[in-house]
Scaffold this motif. Structure first.
Motif, PDB file in Angstrom:
ATOM      1  N   GLY A 329       0.789  -1.227   0.000  1.00  0.00           N
ATOM      2  CA  GLY A 329       0.000   0.000   0.000  1.00  0.00           C
ATOM      3  C   GLY A 329       0.817   1.270   0.000  1.00  0.00           C
ATOM      4  N   LYS A 330       2.139   1.163  -0.042  1.00  0.00           N
ATOM      5  CA  LYS A 330       3.012   2.333  -0.008  1.00  0.00           C
ATOM      6  C   LYS A 330       3.368   2.792  -1.426  1.00  0.00           C
ATOM      7  CE  LYS A 330       3.221   1.887   4.476  1.00  0.00           C
ATOM      8  NZ  LYS A 330       2.493   2.814   5.379  1.00  0.00           N
ATOM      9  N   ASN A 331       3.890   4.034  -1.495  1.00  0.00           N
ATOM     10  CA  ASN A 331       4.391   4.606  -2.756  1.00  0.00           C
ATOM     11  C   ASN A 331       3.329   4.626  -3.856  1.00  0.00           C
ATOM     12  OD1 ASN A 331       6.996   4.976  -1.623  1.00  0.00           O
ATOM     13  ND2 ASN A 331       7.522   2.853  -2.131  1.00  0.00           N
ATOM     14  N   VAL A 332       2.193   5.215  -3.554  1.00  0.00           N
ATOM     15  CA  VAL A 332       1.103   5.327  -4.529  1.00  0.00           C
ATOM     16  C   VAL A 332       1.474   6.339  -5.610  1.00  0.00           C
ATOM     17  CG1 VAL A 332      -1.320   5.943  -4.860  1.00  0.00           C
ATOM     18  CG2 VAL A 332      -0.607   4.710  -2.787  1.00  0.00           C
ATOM     19  N   LYS A 333       1.279   5.949  -6.873  1.00  0.00           N
ATOM     20  CA  LYS A 333       1.654   6.816  -7.990  1.00  0.00           C
ATOM     21  C   LYS A 333       0.605   6.743  -9.094  1.00  0.00           C
ATOM     22  CE  LYS A 333       5.286   7.484 -11.470  1.00  0.00           C
ATOM     23  NZ  LYS A 333       6.564   6.942 -12.024  1.00  0.00           N
ATOM     24  N   ARG A 334       0.137   7.888  -9.527  1.00  0.00           N
ATOM     25  CA  ARG A 334      -0.798   7.951 -10.649  1.00  0.00           C
ATOM     26  C   ARG A 334      -0.037   7.717 -11.949  1.00  0.00           C
ATOM     27  NH1 ARG A 334      -4.290  13.355 -12.330  1.00  0.00           N
ATOM     28  NH2 ARG A 334      -4.786  12.703 -14.478  1.00  0.00           N
TER      29      ARG A 334
END
Length: 446
Positions: A329-334
C-alpha cells in the motif's frame, strides 16, 4: 479431472538451424503465414470405434479442423483450402512431397495420425517446414476419447509456440456471466467454455445474481461475487471438482476479488465506514488486511505478475484514474494522464502492460499502456465495452460489449469480443446466450 488423463509421450524434436519460417507476432493479420493443416489420417478400425463412442464420422478430420480454426482465429496464420491439397493424409504424414505443398504456397504443414489403442485415443502429429523441406516437431498424445478437442487445442499451442517463439493460449477456458431476459430483469448464471466457444457449461442456476468471476493464475479455481439475500458474498469454486465455499460476506462490495499471482491471497475493494478501500485476504487463515486508507474511492485492484505491485482505480485526482502502488500500500503513484475516465486496470501476465477501459466523449475504449503509464494505445472503441481479461500469453484481450437500445428499450445485447495487441484482429466470441464479465484461465496443460 480430465487433466489427469492427458499424457505427452514423445518429446519435441528440435528445429534444425536452417528452417526458414518466421511469424511476426507484432503485426497481427497483415501478413498471416500460409499453413496447410492436413486431415489426420485414421485407419478404418479406429474410425469405426470412435464413431461408436463419439458419434463422429472422421475423428482425424475433426481434430484437424480444431487446429485449423484456432490458427485462423489467431490472425497470424492463413490455413489453406483443403480442396487444393495434392497428397493424401496418410502419405503426407510419413513423408510429404514438399514440391506439392510449395505449389499451393504453403510455408508450414501440419500432418498426423489418429489411432484407437487400448480403449484410448492416441494422436501423433508432425509440423513441417515446407520451405526448408524438414520436420520441425513431432509429438504424440494419449488420452480418453472424449478429450479429442483438447488434443486439437494442445497441438495448436505447440504449433503456435514453435512458429512464433511464444506460448499459445488455445488449451484454455473462459468463465463468464451468461445473461438472458430483458435488460431491466436479467437472469445471470455463471458459465464456462473452451476458449473457442465449445463445451459450454452452466455452473449456477440463475436464482441468485452472480458477478465478475475471476480465474486463479495457478489452477482452475475461480472466485466470484453472488448476492445472497441481497447481500454480496464472495465464493471460491474449484472447476475440476465442483467444490464451492464461501470466503465471506462483504457489505459494500460490488466487484469480485482477484487472486494474487501465487493463488494464496485475494485482493478486493469494498466500502467500509463510508469509504471504499483495498483489502487482502489470506485464503489459508482468512485474515483480512486493509492496505489503503484514503478518503477517495479505490476499486478494481490487480496484482502485477511478480506480486510486488498493485494497480487500481481511484478518484484521488478528482476524477477516475489509474494508480500503481507497492503491495503493502506504499508509494502510490498515478500513471494515467490522458483525457477521459479510466477503469478496470489489469496487469498483463507478461508484466509489461496494463489493460484498461476508458470513457471519453461518450465512447468506451479498451486500451493498453506500459506499467509506468507511457505508450497508451487504444485498441477498440464502441458505445459501451469494458472488463478486459488477458490470455495467458499476454497477446490477446477478451472483453464484453453492449449494444444500444432503441427508444422502446429494445435491441439490447451483451457479447464477448477479443482483440490482439496489434488492434487488427477483433472478433466476436460465440456464446449460447448474452455474456459479460469474462475471465481467461491459465493453460490447462501447464
Amino acid at each position: 479431472m480430465l487433466l489427469r488423463y492427458l499424457f505427452i509421450l514423445l518429446i519435441i524434436i528440435p528445429l534444425k538451424a536452417f528452417a526458414l519460417i518466421e511469424v511476426d507476432i507484432t503485426r497481427g493479420n497483415l501478413n498471416p503465414l500460409p499453413v496447410a493443416v492436413s486431415p489426420l489420417s485414421i485407419d478404418n478400425e479406429s474410425k469405426e470405434n470412435f464413431k461408436k463412442i463419439l458419434k463422429k464420422e472422421d475423428l482425424g478430420s475433426e481434430i484437424s479442423m480444431v487446429v485449423e480454426n484456432n490458427l485462423r482465429q489467431s490472425g497470424l496464420f492463413n490455413p489453406l483450402d483443403k480442396n487444393a491439397f495434392l497428397q493424401e493424409p496418410d502419405v503426407a504424414n510419413l513423408k510429404p512431397r514438399f514440391e506439392d505443398w510449395n505449389l499451393i504456397k504453403a510455408q508450414a504443414l501440419v500432418t498426423g495420425k489418429v489411432t484407437f489403442l487400448d480403449e484410448k485415443l492416441r494422436v501423433e502429429f508432425r509440423l513441417w517446414d515446407v520451405l526448408a523441406g524438414k520436420e520441425m516437431m513431432a509429438l504424440a498424445f494419449t488420452t480418453v476419447p472424449s478429450n479429442w478437442r483438447r488434443v486439437g487445442h494442445i497441438i495448436t499451442d505447440k504449433v503456435y509456440e514453435r512458429l512464433t517463439g511464444e506460448k499459445g493460449y488455445f488449451d484454455t477456458r473462459i468463465i463468464y456471466v451468461s445473461e438472458e431476459g430483458p435488460k431491466t430483469k436479467r437472469i445471470k448464471k455463471l458459465a464456462i467454455m473452451d476458449q473457442d466457444g465449445f463445451n459450454n457449461k452452466y455452473l449456477t442456476l440463475g436464482n441468485e445474481l452472480v458477478l465478475t468471476p475471476r480465474f486463479s493464475p495457478t489452477n482452475q479455481m475461480v472466485t466470484y461475487l453472488s448476492y445472497f439475500r441481497n447481500l454480496p458474498r464472495v465464493y471460491l469454486l474449484d472447476i475440476e471438482t465442483g467444490m464451492q465455499e464461501v470466503v465471506g460476506d462483504f457489505p459494500g462490495m460490488t466487484f469480485a476479488p482477484r487472486f494474487s499471482p501465487d493463488g494464496k491471497k485475494i485482493i478486493m475493494s469494498f466500502a467500509k465506514d463510508g469509504n471504499s478501500d483495498i483489502y487482502t485476504m489470506d485464503l489459508e487463515n482468512r485474515i483480512v488486511e486493509r492496505i489503503t486508507n484514503h478518503p477517495s474511492i479505490d476499486t478494481s485492484p490487480s496484482y502485477s505478475p511478480d506480486g510486488k505491485r498493485i494497480t487500481f482505480n481511484s478518484d484521488r485526482s478528482g476524477y477516475q484514474q489509474i494508480y500503481v502502488m507497492n503491495s503493502n500500500g506504499k508509494n502510490v503513484k498515478r500513471i494515467s494522464f490522458g483525457n477521459g475516465l479510466y477503469g478496470t486496470p489489469v496487469w498483463s501476465p507478461r508484466g509489461d502492460l496494463i489493460a484498461f477501459t476508458k470513457l471519453h466523449k461518450g465512447k468506451f475504449y479498451i486500451g493498453v499502456m506500459r506499467t509506468d503509464g507511457t505508450g497508451e494505445r487504444l485498441l477498440t472503441e464502441n458505445f459501451y465495452q469494458e472488463a478486459p481479461s488477458w490470455s495467458p500469453n499476454g497477446r490477446v484481450l477478451i472483453f464484453y460489449r453492449e449494444t444500444k437500445t432503441n427508444s422502446k428499450g429494445e435491441g439490447f445485447s451483451a457479447k464477448l469480443w477479443s482483440i490482439d495487441l496489434t488492434g487488427y484482429n477483433e472478433k466476436m466470441v460465440e456464446t449460447e446466450t448474452d455474456a459479460s464479465d469474462p475471465s481467461w484461465s491459465s493453460l490447462l496443460s501447464n
